[in-house]
Scaffold this active site. Structure first.
Site, PDB file in Angstrom:
ATOM      1  CB  CYS A 200      -0.941   0.098   1.187  1.00  0.00           C
ATOM      2  SG  CYS A 200      -2.136  -1.227   1.254  1.00  0.00           S
TER       3      CYS A 200
ATOM      4  NE  ARG B 230       4.639   1.834  -0.020  1.00  0.00           N
ATOM      5  CZ  ARG B 230       5.668   1.633   0.782  1.00  0.00           C
ATOM      6  NH1 ARG B 230       6.873   1.866   0.340  1.00  0.00           N
ATOM      7  NH2 ARG B 230       5.496   1.202   2.005  1.00  0.00           N
TER       8      ARG B 230
ATOM      9  CD1 TRP C 219       0.148  -6.457  -2.785  1.00  0.00           C
ATOM     10  CD2 TRP C 219      -0.153  -6.902  -0.613  1.00  0.00           C
ATOM     11  NE1 TRP C 219       0.465  -7.771  -2.570  1.00  0.00           N
ATOM     12  CE2 TRP C 219       0.297  -8.071  -1.263  1.00  0.00           C
ATOM     13  CE3 TRP C 219      -0.412  -6.949   0.756  1.00  0.00           C
ATOM     14  CZ2 TRP C 219       0.505  -9.270  -0.586  1.00  0.00           C
ATOM     15  CZ3 TRP C 219      -0.213  -8.144   1.432  1.00  0.00           C
ATOM     16  CH2 TRP C 219       0.244  -9.289   0.778  1.00  0.00           C
TER      17      TRP C 219
ATOM     18  CG  ASN D  30       1.333   0.912   4.247  1.00  0.00           C
ATOM     19  OD1 ASN D  30       1.055  -0.274   4.183  1.00  0.00           O
ATOM     20  ND2 ASN D  30       2.570   1.358   4.185  1.00  0.00           N
ATOM     21  N   GLY D  31      -0.955  -0.579   6.480  1.00  0.00           N
ATOM     22  CA  GLY D  31      -0.664  -1.311   7.709  1.00  0.00           C
ATOM     23  C   GLY D  31      -1.837  -2.219   8.037  1.00  0.00           C
TER      24      GLY D  31
ATOM     25  CD  GLU E 231      17.856 -12.739  -5.746  1.00  0.00           C
ATOM     26  OE1 GLU E 231      17.278 -13.196  -4.751  1.00  0.00           O
ATOM     27  OE2 GLU E 231      17.485 -11.702  -6.330  1.00  0.00           O
TER      28      GLU E 231
ATOM     29  CE  LYS F 116      14.602 -11.204  -8.366  1.00  0.00           C
ATOM     30  NZ  LYS F 116      15.140 -10.529  -7.250  1.00  0.00           N
TER      31      LYS F 116
ATOM     32  CG  HIS G 276      19.775 -36.837  -0.476  1.00  0.00           C
ATOM     33  ND1 HIS G 276      20.178 -38.039   0.047  1.00  0.00           N
ATOM     34  CD2 HIS G 276      20.915 -36.171  -0.796  1.00  0.00           C
ATOM     35  CE1 HIS G 276      21.503 -38.092   0.064  1.00  0.00           C
ATOM     36  NE2 HIS G 276      21.975 -36.956  -0.446  1.00  0.00           N
TER      37      HIS G 276
ATOM     38  CE  LYS H  77      11.936  -2.406  -4.628  1.00  0.00           C
ATOM     39  NZ  LYS H  77      12.415  -3.734  -5.048  1.00  0.00           N
TER      40      LYS H  77
HETATM   41  C1  F6R Z   1      12.438 -10.272  -4.420  1.00  0.00           C
HETATM   42  C2  F6R Z   1      12.318  -9.208  -3.445  1.00  0.00           C
HETATM   43  C3  F6R Z   1      11.902  -9.576  -2.077  1.00  0.00           C
HETATM   44  C4  F6R Z   1      12.636  -8.699  -1.042  1.00  0.00           C
HETATM   45  C5  F6R Z   1      12.062  -8.974   0.356  1.00  0.00           C
HETATM   46  C6  F6R Z   1      12.774  -8.165   1.410  1.00  0.00           C
HETATM   47  O1  F6R Z   1      12.830  -9.779  -5.663  1.00  0.00           O
HETATM   48  O2  F6R Z   1      12.523  -8.056  -3.733  1.00  0.00           O
HETATM   49  O3  F6R Z   1      12.101 -10.930  -1.809  1.00  0.00           O
HETATM   50  O4  F6R Z   1      13.986  -8.977  -1.090  1.00  0.00           O
HETATM   51  O5  F6R Z   1      10.705  -8.669   0.368  1.00  0.00           O
HETATM   52  O6  F6R Z   1      12.634  -6.794   1.172  1.00  0.00           O
HETATM   53  P1  F6R Z   1      13.582  -5.749   1.862  1.00  0.00           P
HETATM   54  O7  F6R Z   1      14.959  -5.977   1.351  1.00  0.00           O
HETATM   55  O8  F6R Z   1      13.019  -4.428   1.468  1.00  0.00           O
HETATM   56  O9  F6R Z   1      13.498  -5.993   3.336  1.00  0.00           O
END
Ligand code: F6R
Length: 607
Positions: free
Chosen positions: A2, A27, A74, A100-101, A480, A484, A503, A602
């Site tokens: 949000c 967001r 969100w 937001n929250g 990672e 992605k 395994h 994000k």
């Molecule tokens: C994946 C991604 C998330 C963040 C995670 C932590 O591409 O961006 O997995 O890495 O939500 O976010 P931060 O680093 O902001 O605490």
């Protein structure tokens, strides 16, 4: 998770709010809405992306007024729908709120207000704030907000307007991000700087439960006793273009391309005479020598950066490192020794679980060092020491430069700790630093592989499952790469320590199953070649990553991507580039929204 924005000043509010929301769409993009002071309050909101709200406002012939609030959602409580969209209003329309929250006790508050005759229309927790505010309101906005704060439990960044106070926008935050932007033409609240960076570079950073009264010609910040708080102005040095796409189709591509520069920015100023010098933190060599154990705590990609950190710090400094998911650490009653330290990693500095883990560590008296990108964020402010990653604003939901700079900080800590403990001689550190300096340039050469990665991704775009395997640091990067791929292309993918595959998971390999095998650790290279043979024997299509010169793997893999040679400790920064590009092009080939993948946001400010 949000985004909220608010404005009061001499300009029309609606265009400023809509533009601000555009910058906050990363967001959350389930719905969007604005509320503007205009003969009372005019609320326009709709399910779906911001473009739909813009369309609705346009169809109405615009919304006039010089102050208001806006929200991009969100969804947590209640499905994405018009009615659950913010702003939420009191039944009489006097109060409008964006939030937001999560208000944790909203069910009790709702029942209490319903008994008093309030009629709720949405399924959200936020509506309770609007109704409660209206219930307590007797002409004094600040007094009412204090009463509301005393009643709600949970996390909140709130923007509130009242039809009877057209010259005020009220705001407060607790455990959710919010800052105040100040300028000659008006004043702003926003979840994040890019939302209002076009209008101002001057900000007030807020502590929990500081109450903000925005007026056209000034901002007052008060504590819960209505005492005024004087704040320093935080001046942002990056400019507006840093949060623009700059000619790229997607923020993700732009941010991938920015990785070499971001690496240089986070590494170079911390090297003096070939040795690592971390002046920003208060650790003496004696402090470092006393460290008993490091607890690396983070979520998602930041956790993966922590995994790289485990391998390099243990190798260079011989300090045991545990890597914990913040959401697990905070609830598992962790065993911490007084000489342990916690390293908290977060791009946004606002991730709810990571912040809670930080507080748990501090509650137990453990020293906390934060690796953070967002300056002045909650995690940065609450930690004992902070090392900023200096990646600049990251807008794409999938992190790239944020992750790479976190990994860069892992290298610097490993070298610094090794230096202080004497597990690395000065000569060894200098040699490694010289090698580290070559990494950004090598990243640049890998970033030119767009054509090759696009072709490869197009070939595999119909895959339903992809496995990514590696050993040691290569395993950390596999985690990672796999994340992605799944988060932006929606292809199911799993990362495995290559030795672990047999395994159980190897039973999933069938004719044509893509396996990405990362074989860039010199000491483990032959083991990886054997693992590739094992999956090939079961029909896998193998894409291998190997160092230039290690050509034997081409005899067993179907496709080999060569990375420039570099010390094993730094391969993560190079391996991740083709994996990011592969995911990006797979997402494009599948018609996915790269910058705003479904169901994600994000900054995860709820647990
Ligand atoms: C994946 C991604 C998330 C963040 C995670 C932590 O591409 O961006 O997995 O890495 O939500 O976010 P931060 O680093 O902001 O605490």
């Amino acid at each position: 998770m949000c985004g909220i924005v608010g404005y009061i000043g001499s300009q029309e509010a609606a265009p400023i709010l809509l533009k601000g929301l555009k910058k906050l769409e990363y967001r959350g993009y389930d719905s969007a809405g604005i509320a503007v002071h205009h003969n009372g309050i005019q609320v326009v909101k709709t399910k779906g992306r911001l473009a739909e709200l813009e369309h609705k406002v346009q169809e109405m012939g615009g919304v006039s007024g010089f102050s208001g609030i806006g929200h991009t959602r969100w969804a947590t409580h209640g499905a994405p729908s018009d009615i659950n969209s913010h702003p939420h209003s009191s039944t009489n329309g006097r109060i409008s709120v964006v939030h937001n929250g999560i208000i944790e006790n909203y069910i009790q508050l709702k029942a209490e207000l319903e008994e008093k005759g309030c009629r709720f229309v949405s399924e959200t927790d936020t509506e309770v704030v609007a109704q409660l505010f209206d219930y307590y309101y007797h002409g004094d906005m600040v007094e009412t907000l204090i009463q509301v704060i005393h009643r709600v439990r949970g996390s909140y960044a709130l923007g509130i307007i009242c039809s009877e106070k057209p010259d005020e926008v009220l705001a407060v935050r607790k455990d959710s991000p919010l800052l105040v932007g100040i300028s000659k033409d008006g004043n702003y609240i926003a979840s994040d700087i890019p939302a209002v960076l076009e209008h101002t570079k001057d900000y007030y950073l807020l502590e929990d439960n500081e109450i903000v009264v925005l007026k056209k010609d000034g901002v007052t910040i008060l504590d819960m006793n209505k005492q005024e708080i004087k704040k320093d102005v935080y001046h942002v040095t990056w400019d507006f273009s840093a949060a623009e796409k700059g000619g790229y189709d997607h923020f993700m591509m732009k941010e991938m391309m920015e990785q070499p520069k971001a690496m240089r920015d986070s590494i170079n100023p911390r090297i003096t005479d070939g040795l690592v010098q971390l002046d920003e933190i208060q650790y003496t060599d004696e402090d470092i020598r006393k460290i008993n154990r490091i607890h690396m705590i983070a979520c998602g990609s930041a956790w993966h950066a922590g995994m790289v950190g485990k391998y390099v710090i243990e190798e260079c400094a011989r300090i045991p490192v545990e890597v914990d998911l913040a959401s697990e650490f905070r609830y598992r009653n962790p065993i911490l020794h007084p000489d342990d330290i916690c390293i908290i990693i977060s791009q946004s500095g606002e991730t709810a679980d990571t912040l809670a883990a930080l507080r748990e560590a501090k509650r137990q008296g453990i020293r906390v060092l934060a690796i953070v990108n967002a300056v002045g964020s909650s995690i940065a402010r609450e930690s004992d020491d902070v090392l900023y990653t200096w990646a600049g604003p990251e807008i794409a939901v999938a992190t790239t430069k944020g992750y790479s700079t976190q990994v860069a900080l892992m290298y610097l800590l490993a070298l610094k700790f090794g230096q202080a403990k004497g597990t690395l001689s000065d000569e060894e550190v200098k040699k490694l630093v010289t090698e580290l300096y070559t990494v950004p340039e090598k990243m640049e050469s890998l970033l030119q592989m767009t054509k090759e990665m696009e072709e490869l991704a197009n070939m595999q775009a119909k895959a339903t499952d992809v496995f990514v395997i590696g050993r040691g640091i290569d395993y950390a990067v596999a985690l990672e790469g796999s994340l992605k791929l799944k988060e932006i292309s929606y292809i199911h993918s799993e990362a495995y320590a290559a030795g672990e595959l047999k395994h159980g998971t190897i039973s999933l390999i069938e004719e044509g199953t893509p396996v990405i095998a990362i074989a860039t650790q010199d000491s483990l290279y032959e083991k990886l070649v054997s693992n590739v043979k094992e999956v090939k024997a079961r029909g896998a299509y193998v894409i291998a990553l190997a160092k230039e010169g290690n050509t034997e793997i081409a005899e067993v893999a179907d496709h080999v991507i060569y990375i420039p040679t570099v010390d094993d400790k730094f391969t993560a920064s190079l391996d991740v580039i083709p994996l990011q590009l592969f995911s990006y092009y797979a997402a494009i080939a599948r018609g996915c929204d790269v910058d705003m993948p479904r169901n994600l946001a994000k900054s995860v400010t709820v647990e």
